[in-house]
Write a protein that holds these residues in place. Structure first.
Motif, PDB file in Angstrom:
ATOM      1  N   SER A 430      30.775  46.917  30.840  1.00  0.00           N
ATOM      2  CA  SER A 430      31.970  47.741  30.625  1.00  0.00           C
ATOM      3  C   SER A 430      33.223  46.991  31.059  1.00  0.00           C
ATOM      4  CB  SER A 430      31.859  49.048  31.436  1.00  0.00           C
ATOM      5  OG  SER A 430      30.787  49.839  30.980  1.00  0.00           O
ATOM      6  N   PHE A 431      34.369  47.463  30.544  1.00  0.00           N
ATOM      7  CA  PHE A 431      35.665  46.882  30.901  1.00  0.00           C
ATOM      8  C   PHE A 431      36.380  47.803  31.898  1.00  0.00           C
ATOM      9  CE2 PHE A 431      34.626  44.938  26.877  1.00  0.00           C
ATOM     10  CZ  PHE A 431      35.039  43.623  27.036  1.00  0.00           C
ATOM     11  N   PHE A 432      36.793  47.227  33.014  1.00  0.00           N
ATOM     12  CA  PHE A 432      37.537  47.957  34.033  1.00  0.00           C
ATOM     13  C   PHE A 432      38.933  47.360  34.167  1.00  0.00           C
ATOM     14  CE2 PHE A 432      33.420  49.562  34.859  1.00  0.00           C
ATOM     15  CZ  PHE A 432      33.543  50.689  35.666  1.00  0.00           C
ATOM     16  N   TYR A 433      39.796  48.061  34.881  1.00  0.00           N
ATOM     17  CA  TYR A 433      41.133  47.526  35.113  1.00  0.00           C
ATOM     18  C   TYR A 433      41.640  47.974  36.480  1.00  0.00           C
ATOM     19  CZ  TYR A 433      43.464  52.060  34.354  1.00  0.00           C
ATOM     20  OH  TYR A 433      43.893  53.355  34.466  1.00  0.00           O
ATOM     21  N   ILE A 434      42.551  47.198  37.003  1.00  0.00           N
ATOM     22  CA  ILE A 434      43.309  47.592  38.189  1.00  0.00           C
ATOM     23  C   ILE A 434      44.773  47.651  37.762  1.00  0.00           C
ATOM     24  CG2 ILE A 434      44.010  46.972  40.537  1.00  0.00           C
ATOM     25  CD1 ILE A 434      41.329  45.583  40.868  1.00  0.00           C
ATOM     26  N   PRO A 435      45.421  48.819  37.902  1.00  0.00           N
ATOM     27  CA  PRO A 435      46.800  48.958  37.416  1.00  0.00           C
ATOM     28  C   PRO A 435      47.818  48.416  38.419  1.00  0.00           C
ATOM     29  CG  PRO A 435      46.035  51.027  38.332  1.00  0.00           C
ATOM     30  CD  PRO A 435      44.875  50.085  38.427  1.00  0.00           C
ATOM     31  N   ASN A 436      49.019  48.228  37.914  1.00  0.00           N
ATOM     32  CA  ASN A 436      50.190  47.935  38.755  1.00  0.00           C
ATOM     33  C   ASN A 436      50.049  46.640  39.564  1.00  0.00           C
ATOM     34  OD1 ASN A 436      51.485  50.360  37.927  1.00  0.00           O
ATOM     35  ND2 ASN A 436      50.246  51.500  39.406  1.00  0.00           N
ATOM     36  N   ILE A 556      36.849  39.191  40.984  1.00  0.00           N
ATOM     37  CA  ILE A 556      38.251  39.557  40.753  1.00  0.00           C
ATOM     38  C   ILE A 556      38.874  40.115  42.030  1.00  0.00           C
ATOM     39  CG2 ILE A 556      39.766  41.177  39.537  1.00  0.00           C
ATOM     40  CD1 ILE A 556      38.968  39.059  37.636  1.00  0.00           C
ATOM     41  N   ILE A 557      38.177  41.028  42.662  1.00  0.00           N
ATOM     42  CA  ILE A 557      38.728  41.684  43.852  1.00  0.00           C
ATOM     43  C   ILE A 557      38.867  40.697  45.008  1.00  0.00           C
ATOM     44  CG2 ILE A 557      38.175  43.410  45.633  1.00  0.00           C
ATOM     45  CD1 ILE A 557      37.150  45.190  43.324  1.00  0.00           C
ATOM     46  N   ASP A 558      37.891  39.812  45.170  1.00  0.00           N
ATOM     47  CA  ASP A 558      37.986  38.796  46.226  1.00  0.00           C
ATOM     48  C   ASP A 558      39.229  37.925  46.027  1.00  0.00           C
ATOM     49  OD1 ASP A 558      35.708  39.707  47.406  1.00  0.00           O
ATOM     50  OD2 ASP A 558      34.396  38.133  46.603  1.00  0.00           O
ATOM     51  N   ILE A 559      39.463  37.508  44.783  1.00  0.00           N
ATOM     52  CA  ILE A 559      40.613  36.643  44.497  1.00  0.00           C
ATOM     53  C   ILE A 559      41.927  37.405  44.701  1.00  0.00           C
ATOM     54  CG2 ILE A 559      41.855  35.490  42.621  1.00  0.00           C
ATOM     55  CD1 ILE A 559      39.659  33.781  43.776  1.00  0.00           C
ATOM     56  N   LEU A 560      41.985  38.650  44.233  1.00  0.00           N
ATOM     57  CA  LEU A 560      43.204  39.452  44.421  1.00  0.00           C
ATOM     58  C   LEU A 560      43.574  39.554  45.898  1.00  0.00           C
ATOM     59  CD1 LEU A 560      43.173  42.582  42.055  1.00  0.00           C
ATOM     60  CD2 LEU A 560      44.891  40.770  42.187  1.00  0.00           C
ATOM     61  N   ASN A 561      42.573  39.705  46.736  1.00  0.00           N
ATOM     62  CA  ASN A 561      42.843  39.854  48.166  1.00  0.00           C
ATOM     63  C   ASN A 561      43.220  38.543  48.850  1.00  0.00           C
ATOM     64  OD1 ASN A 561      42.470  42.651  48.279  1.00  0.00           O
ATOM     65  ND2 ASN A 561      40.249  42.453  48.489  1.00  0.00           N
ATOM     66  N   THR A 562      42.983  37.438  48.181  1.00  0.00           N
ATOM     67  CA  THR A 562      43.456  36.155  48.725  1.00  0.00           C
ATOM     68  C   THR A 562      44.847  35.802  48.214  1.00  0.00           C
ATOM     69  OG1 THR A 562      42.480  34.832  46.949  1.00  0.00           O
ATOM     70  CG2 THR A 562      41.083  35.296  48.852  1.00  0.00           C
ATOM     71  N   SER A 565      48.794  40.126  50.184  1.00  0.00           N
ATOM     72  CA  SER A 565      48.402  40.851  51.399  1.00  0.00           C
ATOM     73  C   SER A 565      48.991  42.267  51.440  1.00  0.00           C
ATOM     74  CB  SER A 565      48.849  40.071  52.643  1.00  0.00           C
ATOM     75  OG  SER A 565      50.248  39.842  52.602  1.00  0.00           O
ATOM     76  N   THR A 566      49.656  42.667  50.373  1.00  0.00           N
ATOM     77  CA  THR A 566      50.267  43.998  50.337  1.00  0.00           C
ATOM     78  C   THR A 566      49.215  45.097  50.376  1.00  0.00           C
ATOM     79  OG1 THR A 566      52.080  43.086  49.017  1.00  0.00           O
ATOM     80  CG2 THR A 566      51.847  45.489  49.048  1.00  0.00           C
ATOM     81  N   LYS A 567      48.080  44.863  49.690  1.00  0.00           N
ATOM     82  CA  LYS A 567      47.031  45.880  49.600  1.00  0.00           C
ATOM     83  C   LYS A 567      45.670  45.207  49.667  1.00  0.00           C
ATOM     84  CE  LYS A 567      45.151  49.327  46.329  1.00  0.00           C
ATOM     85  NZ  LYS A 567      44.860  50.377  47.317  1.00  0.00           N
ATOM     86  N   ASN A 568      44.744  45.832  50.334  1.00  0.00           N
ATOM     87  CA  ASN A 568      43.367  45.348  50.366  1.00  0.00           C
ATOM     88  C   ASN A 568      42.562  46.091  49.287  1.00  0.00           C
ATOM     89  OD1 ASN A 568      41.127  43.844  51.455  1.00  0.00           O
ATOM     90  ND2 ASN A 568      40.368  45.816  52.215  1.00  0.00           N
ATOM     91  N   TYR A 569      42.293  45.412  48.199  1.00  0.00           N
ATOM     92  CA  TYR A 569      41.621  46.038  47.064  1.00  0.00           C
ATOM     93  C   TYR A 569      40.119  46.145  47.301  1.00  0.00           C
ATOM     94  CZ  TYR A 569      45.934  45.664  44.386  1.00  0.00           C
ATOM     95  OH  TYR A 569      47.233  45.814  43.941  1.00  0.00           O
ATOM     96  N   THR A 570      39.543  47.224  46.803  1.00  0.00           N
ATOM     97  CA  THR A 570      38.099  47.439  46.845  1.00  0.00           C
ATOM     98  C   THR A 570      37.630  47.875  45.463  1.00  0.00           C
ATOM     99  OG1 THR A 570      38.247  49.787  47.423  1.00  0.00           O
ATOM    100  CG2 THR A 570      38.278  48.207  49.253  1.00  0.00           C
ATOM    101  N   ASP A 571      36.325  48.040  45.316  1.00  0.00           N
ATOM    102  CA  ASP A 571      35.773  48.464  44.025  1.00  0.00           C
ATOM    103  C   ASP A 571      36.349  49.806  43.575  1.00  0.00           C
ATOM    104  OD1 ASP A 571      34.271  46.205  44.228  1.00  0.00           O
ATOM    105  OD2 ASP A 571      32.310  47.200  44.239  1.00  0.00           O
TER     106      ASP A 571
END
Length: 595
Positions: A430-436, A556-562, A565-571
């Motif tokens: 499936s295709f997911f997204y993280i907005p903003n 994706i989430i691991d890279i976003l968090n590196t 530092s504004t937000k700690n993304y999770t699944d």
């Protein structure tokens, strides 16, 4: 095993449809010979497209069955042994295995045709173990048809015994001992590599632990005339030497033949002078055909001479080696398998037409990015088109990222059918997204993904081991293609300039030339581990949707968090972008653009 009666079909097939290059020398027959298949993955109707090198592999399982029937008859006339063996992975690959209707089981119907062939030995593959229903179907329906010759030395399934208790039992037999038509005693094992991606209620024992088992010692205690080891494990860079050395510690001189699989390549190794290990490609492209003279190995410690051949899987090859013609080759037995497979394809509606591909789009014969790359087609055109259908977020700028391994096969010019769709992308991801996510951050994700893998050698090595154990073979197969193309670039293509057909040009570690037919090597271009769509034309501070396939969500989430530092993304921050699955993308795109 009982063989079908050799009955010829009076109606000759319309053939050849392509100018196929025949083999350039007859097969060498010893007193002990084997025909080997592996990693067929549902390609039982062969390769039906006209773009090269596909016609090299245009035979189907019915043609192969007729070939085996003729070869068995030749063996009788020569008074020698000929075995037929397979090294696993009969699931996941084409519409014949994967195109079953709702409520069905993968490869349940297509396996009914495999079980009609006179296999002396078959071994389990990792693709038989991803889904419990598939494993259970093999255990209850397919394995009994092999009458003790389906081997799973280190792979178990949990089932209920007659008392209603859950027990772990081998999917097939751990080993088998039998006597050939010419009286030779054979001991066989069926070993799976150290696979960890198996389903719940199945188990795979690592090879190093397997050889320590009491049943293994019992299996190899008595010396046969030859050990025939059949398993889903590459003959190079894996654990066959662990099994081999355990046998050699007990029987230092007994001839050993190993038949491997999984890495999808043509390969040959000799672990010592009285053994040979063969791997015979993938997808019904290659038929392995080794042979030796076991009588010459008796009563001495001399090296044993082995021969091997990698046959292109087509009717020209088959007719050449059986000295038949287009009017004398087909058997009623083989013809019935062909028509049965065609009926199954019709039952599964595999010819359903989505559109007409205007050109070839390849995984590795064209560079990425380019107009000829199927990866470019998917990430730049097909996925954005399909995911925009009835999507309320389609007007919001986005960047789409996927792993390049999501695509499994080329798209070739001409009709694009349901079968082609399942062959190119069988995965129901499936295709997911993280907005903003601001464009400035989103734009760094793809290069960071590829860069993190490339720059951290320790991490890359660990990742490769993990992916290998889960069943991903693309890296090793691609490395083989790349080396083949490199050798061709250093003069081989010029040498072969008179040969009109592309194909495999094998260099392995056994003496002599293994390829049965001479070809010009297929060109190869590498691609990154991750690919992404073009950057939208907005400012760096514009919030966009970061869209990705769910298979790479954790990356994706691991890279976003590196990267920030504004937000700690999770699944939980990832939302479903579209109900469209990866396996549906190309069909929807073809309907929209290729009609």
């Amino acid at each position: 095993m009982l063989l079908p009666v050799l009955a010829l079909v009076s109606l000759a097939r319309e053939f050849p449809q392509f100018p196929l290059t025949p083999p350039y020398r007859p097969l060498v027959w010893g007193d002990f010979n084997v025909i080997h298949t592996t990693d067929t993955h549902g390609w039982l109707l062969g390769h039906q497209k006209s773009s090269w090198p596909e016609p090299n592999y245009s035979g189907d399982l019915g043609d192969f069955a007729s070939f085996v029937t003729h070869m068995k008859q030749i063996a009788v006339e020569k008074n020698v042994d000929l075995l037929l063996v397979d090294s696993g992975d009969v699931h996941d690959g084409t519409g014949l295995s994967d195109g079953y209707p709702s409520g069905g089981v993968d490869a349940h119907e297509s396996n009914k045709f495999l079980e009609r062939l006179p296999y002396d030995l078959m071994a389990i593959g990792n693709h038989e173990l991803y889904v419990y229903a598939d494993t259970y179907d093999m255990y209850t329906n397919f394995v009994p048809k092999l009458h003790g010759r389906y081997l799973s030395s280190n792979a178990n399934i949990t089932v209920f015994n007659p008392d209603g208790e859950a027990v772990s039992v081998p999917v097939g037999n751990r080993y088998v001992k039998f006597t050939t038509a010419k009286g030779r005693r054979v001991t066989s094992l069926g070993v799976l590599y150290d696979f960890t991606g198996n389903s719940v209620n199945t188990t795979v024992q690592f090879v190093a632990d397997m050889v320590m088992e009491s049943w293994f010692a019992e299996a190899i205690e008595e010396e046969p005339d030859v050990f025939v080891l059949v398993g889903h494990m590459p003959v190079s860079q894996d654990n066959w030497p662990v099994v081999f050395n355990a046998i050699r510690a007990v029987h230092p001189l007994t001839p050993i033949l190993v038949f491997g699989g999984h890495s999808h390549i043509r390969d040959c190794q000799q672990y010592d002078g009285r053994s040979m290990a063969l791997e015979s490609g993938r997808y019904m492209e290659t038929i392995g055909r080794p042979g030796t003279n076991l009588s010459a190995a008796q009563g001495n410690s001399n090296n044993v001479t082995f021969t091997r051949r990698y046959l292109d899987q087509n009717r020209v090859t088959y007719q050449y080696h059986t000295e038949t013609s287009n009017t004398t080759f087909d058997t009623s037995y083989g013809h019935s398998i062909t028509t049965g497979l065609e009926d199954l394809a019709e039952q599964f509606d595999l010819s359903y037409l989505y559109g007409y591909a205007p050109q070839d789009y390849t995984l590795s014969r064209d560079p990425y990015p380019s107009n000829g790359s199927v990866l470019t087609l998917f990430v730049d055109d097909a996925a954005p088109t399909a995911l925009a259908i009835n999507n309320s977020r389609s007007d919001i700028p986005n960047i789409l990222i996927t792993n390049s391994g999501e695509l499994r096969f080329d798209i070739l010019k001409g009709e694009f059918t349901k079968n082609d769709q399942l062959t190119a992308i069988p995965f129901t991801d499936s295709f997911f997204y993280i907005p903003n996510i601001t464009l400035s951050i989103a734009n760094q994700v793809l290069p960071a993904l590829n860069g993190a893998v490339a720059s951290d050698k320790k991490k890359r090595a660990a990742l490769e081991v993990e992916m290998w154990r889960h069943g991903y073979v693309d890296r090793r197969y691609n490395a083989w293609l790349e080396e083949m193309s490199r050798r061709a670039g250093s003069g081989r293509r010029a040498e072969m300039a008179g040969n009109p057909t592309l194909g495999y040009v094998t260099a392995d570690s056994c003496p002599g030339v293994g390829d049965d037919t001479l070809h010009t090597a297929v060109p190869y271009y590498s691609s990154p581990d991750y690919i992404g769509s073009a950057t939208p034309n907005v400012t760096d501070d514009t919030p966009i949707d970061l869209v990705f396939i769910d298979f790479i969500m954790s990356d994706i989430i691991d890279i976003l968090n590196t990267l920030q530092s504004t937000k700690n993304y999770t699944d939980s921050d990832a939302l479903l972008y579209s109900p469209v699955l990866a396996s549906q993308v190309l069909g929807l795109y073809a309907q929209a653009r290729w009609n």
